[in-house]
Each structure stands twice: as C-alpha cells, then as structure tokens.
Design a protein around this motif. Structure first.
Motif, PDB file in Angstrom:
ATOM      1  N   ILE A  99      19.291  47.024  96.182  1.00 15.43           N
ATOM      2  CA  ILE A  99      19.503  46.172  97.355  1.00 15.43           C
ATOM      3  C   ILE A  99      18.166  45.882  98.020  1.00 15.43           C
ATOM      4  O   ILE A  99      17.285  46.743  98.090  1.00 15.43           O
ATOM      5  N   LEU A 100      18.038  44.665  98.519  1.00 19.17           N
ATOM      6  CA  LEU A 100      16.913  44.241  99.335  1.00 19.17           C
ATOM      7  C   LEU A 100      17.476  43.730 100.658  1.00 19.17           C
ATOM      8  O   LEU A 100      18.595  43.218 100.695  1.00 19.17           O
ATOM      9  N   PRO A 111      17.644  40.407  86.289  1.00 20.60           N
ATOM     10  CA  PRO A 111      17.913  39.018  85.908  1.00 20.60           C
ATOM     11  C   PRO A 111      18.844  38.274  86.854  1.00 20.60           C
ATOM     12  O   PRO A 111      18.899  37.048  86.825  1.00 20.60           O
ATOM     13  N   TRP A 112      19.560  39.005  87.705  1.00 14.89           N
ATOM     14  CA  TRP A 112      20.538  38.382  88.597  1.00 14.89           C
ATOM     15  C   TRP A 112      20.332  38.849  90.028  1.00 14.89           C
ATOM     16  O   TRP A 112      19.970  40.002  90.267  1.00 14.89           O
ATOM     17  N   LEU A 113      20.586  37.933  90.967  1.00 15.74           N
ATOM     18  CA  LEU A 113      20.499  38.234  92.388  1.00 15.74           C
ATOM     19  C   LEU A 113      21.821  37.856  93.051  1.00 15.74           C
ATOM     20  O   LEU A 113      22.338  36.757  92.835  1.00 15.74           O
ATOM     21  N   LEU A 114      22.352  38.773  93.829  1.00 13.55           N
ATOM     22  CA  LEU A 114      23.538  38.514  94.634  1.00 13.55           C
ATOM     23  C   LEU A 114      23.093  38.349  96.072  1.00 13.55           C
ATOM     24  O   LEU A 114      22.333  39.166  96.585  1.00 13.55           O
ATOM     25  N   SER A 115      23.572  37.302  96.735  1.00 15.60           N
ATOM     26  CA  SER A 115      23.281  37.170  98.163  1.00 15.60           C
ATOM     27  C   SER A 115      24.550  37.377  98.970  1.00 15.60           C
ATOM     28  O   SER A 115      25.637  36.968  98.555  1.00 15.60           O
ATOM     29  N   VAL A 116      24.387  38.050 100.093  1.00 16.42           N
ATOM     30  CA  VAL A 116      25.470  38.201 101.075  1.00 16.42           C
ATOM     31  C   VAL A 116      24.845  38.088 102.464  1.00 16.42           C
ATOM     32  O   VAL A 116      23.695  38.481 102.668  1.00 16.42           O
ATOM     33  N   PRO A 117      25.598  37.563 103.431  1.00 12.49           N
ATOM     34  CA  PRO A 117      25.073  37.506 104.796  1.00 12.49           C
ATOM     35  C   PRO A 117      25.229  38.850 105.486  1.00 12.49           C
ATOM     36  O   PRO A 117      26.095  39.654 105.121  1.00 12.49           O
ATOM     37  N   CYS A 118      24.428  39.083 106.512  1.00  6.35           N
ATOM     38  CA  CYS A 118      24.496  40.358 107.228  1.00  6.35           C
ATOM     39  C   CYS A 118      25.658  40.407 108.205  1.00  6.35           C
ATOM     40  O   CYS A 118      25.918  41.447 108.801  1.00  6.35           O
ATOM     41  N   ASP A 119      26.374  39.289 108.386  1.00  6.29           N
ATOM     42  CA  ASP A 119      27.410  39.244 109.423  1.00  6.29           C
ATOM     43  C   ASP A 119      28.821  39.093 108.860  1.00  6.29           C
ATOM     44  O   ASP A 119      29.732  38.679 109.566  1.00  6.29           O
ATOM     45  N   ASP A 124      21.870  45.120  86.300  1.00 10.89           N
ATOM     46  CA  ASP A 124      21.129  43.869  86.151  1.00 10.89           C
ATOM     47  C   ASP A 124      21.202  42.997  87.395  1.00 10.89           C
ATOM     48  O   ASP A 124      20.746  41.847  87.382  1.00 10.89           O
ATOM     49  N   ILE A 125      21.771  43.531  88.465  1.00  9.88           N
ATOM     50  CA  ILE A 125      21.961  42.750  89.690  1.00  9.88           C
ATOM     51  C   ILE A 125      21.276  43.441  90.863  1.00  9.88           C
ATOM     52  O   ILE A 125      21.501  44.615  91.139  1.00  9.88           O
ATOM     53  N   THR A 126      20.464  42.680  91.572  1.00  6.04           N
ATOM     54  CA  THR A 126      19.901  43.093  92.855  1.00  6.04           C
ATOM     55  C   THR A 126      20.621  42.289  93.926  1.00  6.04           C
ATOM     56  O   THR A 126      20.802  41.082  93.771  1.00  6.04           O
ATOM     57  N   ALA A 127      21.018  42.939  94.992  1.00  8.47           N
ATOM     58  CA  ALA A 127      21.616  42.224  96.122  1.00  8.47           C
ATOM     59  C   ALA A 127      20.560  41.987  97.184  1.00  8.47           C
ATOM     60  O   ALA A 127      19.689  42.829  97.404  1.00  8.47           O
ATOM     61  N   VAL A 128      20.636  40.843  97.844  1.00  6.82           N
ATOM     62  CA  VAL A 128      19.814  40.597  99.022  1.00  6.82           C
ATOM     63  C   VAL A 128      20.757  40.341 100.195  1.00  6.82           C
ATOM     64  O   VAL A 128      21.657  39.504 100.112  1.00  6.82           O
TER      65      VAL A 128
END
Length: 194
Positions: free
Chosen positions: A50-51, A93-101, A6-10
């Motif tokens: 993942i996006l 339904p959920w999005l996880l964000s993380v930085p590329c660095d 249920d989680i996509t990461a960007v």
C-alpha cells in the motif's frame, strides 16, 4: 488471474477537503478512529502493498506504517495527479486506487476488478454499481504511466476522461451484498464523520 502480490494499492488522500471545511478527510475521526485506518484495514488483505498519496500531514499518515508520497504537481491538481505519483512509486505490474473517504468499499473489490480484466482484456478495470462508474476505484496496469505523463502535460486533470480513454473493463457490483448507495459511498460532509 492477477495475484495479490502483483498489486500495489494507492489511497488517494491528497485533496483539499473543501467539503469538510478544509480538514484532511483521511485523518478525521470515523467510528472512533482516523478514517484512513478503516481504509487500510479493508485494503491490506486484498493487495501486496500500500502507498498513501497525501499533500499535508505527512508525518501523521506515515504513522500508519505505509510509504507516503506527495503529488509532484503543485496546488492540489486532483486524483489524476495522485494516481500518477502512485504509478511512479509502485513496484508491481498493477495499481489499485481507492479514495480515502470511502470506508465501506467491498472486501472483494480487487477480486472483482481482476475478474473483470480476465473477462474483458484491458489495461484498466473500474467499479460500477449499475448506475454510476466509480473512477477512483480502479485497477490499472502500471505500464500506463507514460501515457498519464503525456496526458497531464497536455493539461488534462479529469480522472474519468483519462480512464475512459483506455476502454476499461467494468466490474458490476450492482448485485452485491452492498447496495449501490453505500458500497462506494464517500464521506463528504462534517456530519458524515461520527
């Protein structure tokens, strides 16, 4: 509990790279390979898909096998713009964000953020280290998209301001195996890339 599927990461890789002389941080070499490869490797077991949010070198990012998209706002409007595009593209339904660095974020990042939402019902969970809240490490409901559109239309570009407005749950990583100085460390200078 929120399920992995249920989680996509960007991965937020759409910045100008000013601190590294305009280079594309996600594609710089880190420990012998592009930094984005390390980020993706740490993310894959934690999420369903993942996006990658990038504003240049799109072909190179696409070679890592995940969908790549650009900000809909021009002129590098910051991580809030990348997050908005991620919310638009996510089919979960959920999005996880993380930085590329940030190549050493916890391998239980999603588990801990999801647990924070169980303990304190909210639409956003953020990582903190007991000293600082790390806004680019967020788990949020994709239902916040309309609110983010309105926020961007008003000219707001500060990620922390928008996230804090949603009374986020906090996942405290201060007692984790990583110290606060390295679990969420960002590579910001050319000498960091070895």
């Amino acid at each position: 509990m929120i399920h992995t599927d249920d989680i996509t990461a960007v991965v937020l890789a759409g910045g100008r790279g000013r601190r590294v002389h305009g280079q594309d941080k996600g594609l710089l070499s880190y420990q012998g390979r592009p930094l984005i490869a390390t980020i993706l490797e740490r993310l894959e077991p934690q999420v369903g898909s993942i996006l990658i949010s990038a504003n240049r070198n799109l072909d190179q990012y696409q070679s890592f096998g995940w969908p790549v998209f650009q900000d809909r706002l021009d002129n590098y409007q910051g991580p809030l713009a990348g997050l908005c595009s991620g919310l638009e593209a996510a089919r979960t339904p959920w999005l996880l964000s993380v930085p590329c660095d940030g190549p050493v974020f916890p391998l239980n990042l999603v588990e801990r953020l999801a647990a924070a939402l169980e303990n304190q019902p909210a639409s956003v969970a953020l990582a903190c280290d007991g000293i600082k809240t790390h806004y680019t490490y967020a788990l949020l409901s994709t239902r916040l998209l309309d609110d983010l559109h309105s926020t961007l239309a008003r000219g707001e570009r500060r990620l922390g301001t928008w996230l804090e407005a949603h009374q986020p749950a906090l996942a405290d990583f201060s007692a984790s195996a990583h110290s606060s100085t390295d679990a969420f460390a960002n590579l910001n200078h050319p000498e960091d890339f070895v």
